[in-house]
Enzyme design. Structure first.
Site, PDB file in Angstrom:
ATOM      1  N   GLU A  36      76.699 -14.354  15.274  1.00  0.00           N
ATOM      2  CA  GLU A  36      77.204 -12.884  16.069  1.00  0.00           C
ATOM      3  C   GLU A  36      76.642 -12.212  15.316  1.00  0.00           C
ATOM      4  O   GLU A  36      76.653 -10.969  15.972  1.00  0.00           O
ATOM      5  CB  GLU A  36      78.574 -13.534  15.319  1.00  0.00           C
ATOM      6  CG  GLU A  36      79.636 -12.031  15.546  1.00  0.00           C
ATOM      7  CD  GLU A  36      80.142 -11.927  16.519  1.00  0.00           C
ATOM      8  OE1 GLU A  36      80.605 -11.129  17.442  1.00  0.00           O
ATOM      9  OE2 GLU A  36      79.428 -12.553  17.786  1.00  0.00           O
ATOM     10  N   ASP A  38      72.689 -11.777  14.895  1.00  0.00           N
ATOM     11  CA  ASP A  38      72.263 -11.766  15.619  1.00  0.00           C
ATOM     12  C   ASP A  38      72.385 -10.623  17.457  1.00  0.00           C
ATOM     13  O   ASP A  38      71.513  -9.904  17.813  1.00  0.00           O
ATOM     14  CB  ASP A  38      71.036 -12.843  16.624  1.00  0.00           C
ATOM     15  CG  ASP A  38      70.801 -13.195  15.079  1.00  0.00           C
ATOM     16  OD1 ASP A  38      70.620 -13.016  13.422  1.00  0.00           O
ATOM     17  OD2 ASP A  38      70.870 -14.655  14.919  1.00  0.00           O
ATOM     18  N   LYS A 118      66.537  -9.355 -18.150  1.00  0.00           N
ATOM     19  CA  LYS A 118      65.792  -8.295 -18.108  1.00  0.00           C
ATOM     20  C   LYS A 118      64.887  -8.765 -16.675  1.00  0.00           C
ATOM     21  O   LYS A 118      64.100 -10.085 -16.912  1.00  0.00           O
ATOM     22  CB  LYS A 118      64.923  -8.100 -18.924  1.00  0.00           C
ATOM     23  CG  LYS A 118      63.560  -7.465 -18.751  1.00  0.00           C
ATOM     24  CD  LYS A 118      62.413  -7.038 -20.204  1.00  0.00           C
ATOM     25  CE  LYS A 118      61.666  -6.534 -19.843  1.00  0.00           C
ATOM     26  NZ  LYS A 118      61.015  -6.350 -18.565  1.00  0.00           N
ATOM     27  N   ASP A 120      62.289 -10.277 -14.412  1.00  0.00           N
ATOM     28  CA  ASP A 120      60.722 -10.177 -13.635  1.00  0.00           C
ATOM     29  C   ASP A 120      60.637  -9.894 -12.688  1.00  0.00           C
ATOM     30  O   ASP A 120      59.782 -11.367 -11.827  1.00  0.00           O
ATOM     31  CB  ASP A 120      60.817 -11.887 -14.384  1.00  0.00           C
ATOM     32  CG  ASP A 120      59.271 -12.215 -14.974  1.00  0.00           C
ATOM     33  OD1 ASP A 120      58.515 -10.668 -15.095  1.00  0.00           O
ATOM     34  OD2 ASP A 120      58.960 -13.092 -15.425  1.00  0.00           O
ATOM     35  N   TYR A 228      69.462  -1.542 -11.946  1.00  0.00           N
ATOM     36  CA  TYR A 228      69.943  -0.780 -13.252  1.00  0.00           C
ATOM     37  C   TYR A 228      69.761   0.498 -13.757  1.00  0.00           C
ATOM     38  O   TYR A 228      70.157   1.073 -15.308  1.00  0.00           O
ATOM     39  CB  TYR A 228      68.931  -1.401 -14.204  1.00  0.00           C
ATOM     40  CG  TYR A 228      67.683  -1.409 -14.007  1.00  0.00           C
ATOM     41  CD1 TYR A 228      66.969  -0.291 -14.749  1.00  0.00           C
ATOM     42  CD2 TYR A 228      66.922  -2.413 -13.833  1.00  0.00           C
ATOM     43  CE1 TYR A 228      65.446   0.126 -14.315  1.00  0.00           C
ATOM     44  CE2 TYR A 228      65.255  -2.935 -13.247  1.00  0.00           C
ATOM     45  CZ  TYR A 228      64.693  -1.206 -14.129  1.00  0.00           C
ATOM     46  OH  TYR A 228      63.190  -1.031 -14.263  1.00  0.00           O
ATOM     47  N   CYS A 422      23.939  -9.495 -29.698  1.00  0.00           N
ATOM     48  CA  CYS A 422      24.627 -10.007 -28.097  1.00  0.00           C
ATOM     49  C   CYS A 422      24.115 -10.159 -26.574  1.00  0.00           C
ATOM     50  O   CYS A 422      22.906 -10.378 -26.754  1.00  0.00           O
ATOM     51  CB  CYS A 422      25.307  -7.932 -27.322  1.00  0.00           C
ATOM     52  SG  CYS A 422      26.279  -7.842 -25.691  1.00  0.00           S
ATOM     53  N   CYS A 425      22.883  -8.329 -23.977  1.00  0.00           N
ATOM     54  CA  CYS A 425      21.754  -7.416 -23.851  1.00  0.00           C
ATOM     55  C   CYS A 425      20.837  -7.346 -24.625  1.00  0.00           C
ATOM     56  O   CYS A 425      19.651  -7.006 -25.099  1.00  0.00           O
ATOM     57  CB  CYS A 425      22.413  -5.998 -24.124  1.00  0.00           C
ATOM     58  SG  CYS A 425      23.147  -5.613 -25.196  1.00  0.00           S
ATOM     59  N   CYS A 440      28.900  -4.985 -29.942  1.00  0.00           N
ATOM     60  CA  CYS A 440      28.139  -4.880 -29.533  1.00  0.00           C
ATOM     61  C   CYS A 440      27.424  -3.167 -29.654  1.00  0.00           C
ATOM     62  O   CYS A 440      28.142  -2.668 -29.863  1.00  0.00           O
ATOM     63  CB  CYS A 440      27.960  -5.254 -28.271  1.00  0.00           C
ATOM     64  SG  CYS A 440      26.160  -4.541 -27.480  1.00  0.00           S
ATOM     65  N   CYS A 446      23.769  -2.156 -22.572  1.00  0.00           N
ATOM     66  CA  CYS A 446      24.938  -3.292 -22.941  1.00  0.00           C
ATOM     67  C   CYS A 446      25.467  -3.489 -21.063  1.00  0.00           C
ATOM     68  O   CYS A 446      25.865  -2.139 -20.961  1.00  0.00           O
ATOM     69  CB  CYS A 446      25.393  -3.458 -23.763  1.00  0.00           C
ATOM     70  SG  CYS A 446      26.568  -5.251 -22.949  1.00  0.00           S
TER      71      CYS A 446
HETATM   72  N1  5U1 Z   1      67.420  -4.920 -17.079  1.00  0.00           N
HETATM   73  C1  5U1 Z   1      66.938  -3.534 -16.966  1.00  0.00           C
HETATM   74  N2  5U1 Z   1      65.854  -3.605 -16.505  1.00  0.00           N
HETATM   75  N3  5U1 Z   1      64.863  -2.410 -17.082  1.00  0.00           N
HETATM   76  C2  5U1 Z   1      63.950  -1.769 -17.613  1.00  0.00           C
HETATM   77  N4  5U1 Z   1      67.031  -2.713 -17.342  1.00  0.00           N
HETATM   78  C3  5U1 Z   1      66.526  -1.550 -17.494  1.00  0.00           C
HETATM   79  N5  5U1 Z   1      65.738   0.068 -18.214  1.00  0.00           N
HETATM   80  C4  5U1 Z   1      64.592   0.322 -17.460  1.00  0.00           C
HETATM   81  C5  5U1 Z   1      63.697  -0.962 -17.483  1.00  0.00           C
HETATM   82  C6  5U1 Z   1      62.456   0.166 -17.752  1.00  0.00           C
HETATM   83  O1  5U1 Z   1      64.606   1.560 -18.870  1.00  0.00           O
HETATM   84  C7  5U1 Z   1      65.620   2.832 -18.703  1.00  0.00           C
HETATM   85  C8  5U1 Z   1      66.622   2.162 -19.973  1.00  0.00           C
HETATM   86  C9  5U1 Z   1      65.238   3.924 -18.815  1.00  0.00           C
END
Ligand code: 5U1
Length: 693
Positions: A36, A38, A118, A120, A228, A422, A425, A440, A446
């Site tokens: 739907e 699509d 936090k 990644d 965030y 070194c 060099c 060095c 170098c």
């Molecule tokens: N989860 C989260 N990651 N992080 C990275 N919050 C958050 N806030 C950030 C950063 C650099 O900076 C604010 C505190 C300004």
């Protein structure tokens, strides 16, 4: 169908499709079957194809990508994108809380913190004008990033038009682009099927996908996003807390982490850290720690920033991942500033999301202390983007042979000895008695140092000479074509085109890039020189403070130390570099070759009678606002710090001054009131500055 009706239908389809996108990608609760969805999508595509004028910049049909770009333009962030200071142990978290309490002068009760994982991934900034997504950028160096709007438009979790109401006319939303673990596995399975290279980890996959010049490739990659924070527009949200900001963002259609909370004091922070740590393996995305932010925004403002990081927030990192492997050899590497670093060559091992084959041993003392030898089994550690390091050896696995006494065993391999010359060099290697790092002494003679100095000079955040990568630098130095940074500007088409694997077109492009780099900024130029201990942020501070090269070259140690965050070590590096005749000559040649930037004036050209004096402001001053008092002090060379220490010269105390006043009294620091500050400033004629500003 009359055009108004077509327009109405297209608008309805756009809104409906984006509603389903939000339900699917943000709320994880699909509202209609795929078929739907699509059908609606194809209907909108057909309408826009028939009536191109109906296409709007927030149309979901644009999420499939746009024609490729030649390069990503640079974007100056409306509000700099900060980085976070790290904590690894409870004591560091407790020290952070103590600094917060001191900064806001809280003597009883607990501070509430907004906490969340936090991620990644990659930090990005999204700009909305009147609720419509208009621009997206990477973090870059925090001040300037790369514009990746079309790539971000393909990320389904990023709203192209905000829902709800109450957003500022100009809004910058900060967050992280990442790839969910399950999406990463599917993508790699797909890569395997197509016999294409697999990605090492979800972060690399997300980074590789976001940096595609062809956004149609990005559109095929399953990227996610979590918001965030807010940059531009933050003070128009009528929010009192970080938590309220997050609720606003969620209400406007942004995904926010469902693991976020508000907790109280150090005990609350540590309990949250433990809870998220336990749940880490089952979370849908990779995280490398948790983030703590003072919840009350008024306190965040009061705490402010130190250099590149806010005082009101910290990242509490999980311990780095470790693995064991074998040392195949120990070599040394020569760095840009001559530092000689022993490096362990390792049997490949997968740790912290990548295959590691080299690990730093830092310096000779470290190798000795850890007693790392060839053939040893070692524990290696890798966290985030940090260089992998050898943590320790596994002594029982050391290969041994019989010693002179048949019953005694001795190590098969000798202990590491730092070379006296070194390896690159042949110059002498020196190690000052009070330093751990050997260097060095060859300087730019170098080739290793010269190559790295050139590569740094040409790098994106320095002079930004596209196409001048490590390989080419290596060729130019090895062929004897480039000895100093300034020689780059003497290269010509004939010499370049004569290099191996360099066609005429590439040579022309490189020359154009070299020519283009002449038009630079003072901050980039300072950074590009590669002065020890002078990174990008310091280079920017120096440029802002001195305004032009003449003033910087004339600065003595005291003048240099007036620059924010420049202490004795950085000042000494600057003086050593800038007073070295060879370096002066290179600078002159660069200028003679045409390197230039907009000329500025020093930030405070006036007299600096308070140079070297540090003030701390506390409590409410009777007439002056804090910012005005700070500006007055700084205008005549004084420094305003956030906390009291033995180095503080004056504490200016107003009404309801709290723990900073107590600390000043404890340390015997002079305490003055606003009246006395004004007398002090009047004596040096600084008050006029206020009206002049
Ligand atoms: N989860 C989260 N990651 N992080 C990275 N919050 C958050 N806030 C950030 C950063 C650099 O900076 C604010 C505190 C300004």
């Amino acid at each position: 169908m009359p055009l108004e009706l077509v327009e109405e239908r297209a608008a309805k389809l756009r809104a409906e499709i984006e509603r389903h996108n939000h339900a699917y990608y943000v709320l994880d609760a699909p509202t209609i079957p795929d078929a739907e969805y699509d059908r609606l999508f194809r209907e909108l595509q057909a309408l826009e194809a028939e009536f191109p004028a109906l296409q709007t910049s927030d149309s979901p049909t644009l999420r499939v990508g746009a024609p490729p770009l030649k390069e990503f333009p640079s974007v100056v962030h409306g509000v700099p994108m900060l980085s976070l200071n790290n904590a690894f142990a409870e004591a560091e978290v407790a020290a952070f809380d103590a600094r917060v309490r001191e900064g806001i002068e809280l003597t009883s009760g607990e501070v509430d913190y907004a906490v969340e994982p936090k991620f990644d991934g990659l930090a990005i900034s999204l700009t909305y004008r009147d609720g419509v997504f208009v621009r997206g950028a990477t973090r870059g160096d925090g001040a300037t990033g790369e514009e990746v709007t079309e790539n971000l438009r393909t990320v389904r979790a990023i709203p192209l038009r905000l829902v709800g109401q109450g957003w500022p006319a100009e809004l910058e939303v900060r967050g992280e682009v990442l790839m969910l673990k399950a999406d990463f596995e599917r993508l790699n399975a797909h890569q395997r099927e197509k016999n294409e290279k697999e990605f090492a980890n979800p972060r690399n996959a997300a980074a590789g996908s976001l940096r595609q010049l062809d956004s149609r490739i990005t559109a095929g990659r399953p990227l996610s996003f979590f918001a965030y924070g807010v940059g531009v527009g933050a003070n128009q949200l009528a929010a009192r807390t970080q938590d309220e900001i997050m609720l606003r963002l969620a209400g406007w259609g942004f995904p926010v982490a469902s693991e976020r909370r508000v907790v109280s004091g150090v005990a609350g922070l540590m309990a949250y850290f433990a809870e998220v740590g336990n749940r880490r393996p089952s979370l849908p995305y990779d995280i490398d720690g948790v983030v703590y932010k003072v919840n009350r925004l008024a306190w965040q403002d009061q705490l402010g920033f130190v250099s590149r990081a806010p005082r009101f927030a910290i990242a509490h990192k999980f311990p780095a991942e470790e693995a064991t492997t074998e040392v195949l050899a120990i070599d040394v590497q020569v760095g840009r500033t001559g530092a000689i670093t022993p490096v362990a060559r390792l049997k490949p091992v997968f740790v912290g999301g990548v295959t590691v084959t080299n690990a730093t041993l830092h310096n000779e003392d470290e190798v000795r202390r850890k007693d790392v030898r060839v053939g040893d089994t070692v524990i290696v550690r890798r966290a985030g983007d940090v260089i992998p390091e050898v943590v320790a050896i596994v002594p029982e696995k050391r290969p041994m042979r019989s010693g002179r006494d048949l019953f005694e065993l001795e190590p098969l391999h000798p202990c590491f000895i730092l070379p006296a010359i070194c390896p690159e060099c042949g110059s002498a290697v020196e190690k000052p008695a009070d330093e751990a790092i050997a260097r060095c002494t060859g300087g730019l003679y170098c080739p290793a140092q010269r190559k790295q100095a050139l590569w740094h000079f040409a790098s994106r955040r320095a002079m930004d000479i596209e196409g001048l990568g490590d390989k080419l630098v290596e060729q130019l130095v090895d062929a004897g074509l480039v000895h100093t940074l300034a020689d780059l500007y003497q290269l010509n088409l004939a010499t370049l085109a004569g290099l191996e694997r360099m066609g005429e077109k590439s040579a022309q492009n490189l020359l154009a890039a070299i020519e283009g780099s002449k038009n630079s900024t003072f901050a980039r130029f300072i950074y590009a020189l590669g002065i020890r201990n002078v990174g990008e942020a310091t280079a920017r501070d120096l440029a802002r403070h001195f305004g032009n090269l003449e003033h910087l070259l004339a600065a003595d140690e005291a003048a240099l130390q007036q620059v924010p965050d420049v202490g004795p070590v950085v000042a000494a590096s600057l003086l050593a570099f800038l007073h070295e005749p060879h370096n002066r000559s290179v600078i002159e040649k660069l200028l003679a070759a045409g390197v230039h930037w907009p000329q500025g004036e020093p930030e405070t050209a006036g007299p600096r009678p308070l140079a070297g004096k540090t003030f701390v402001l506390t409590g409410t001053l009777p007439t002056l606002k804090r910012d005005d008092a700070k500006a007055l002090i700084e205008a005549v060379g004084g420094k305003v710090a956030g906390s009291v220490s033995k180095k503080t010269d004056y504490v200016v105390a107003g009404e309801e001054a709290g723990s900073k006043l107590e600390k000043a009294q404890e340390l015997g620091v002079a305490v003055i009131d606003e009246g006395q500050l004004m007398v002090l400033l009047a004596e040096i004629g600084a008050q006029n500055l206020m009206t002049r500003n």
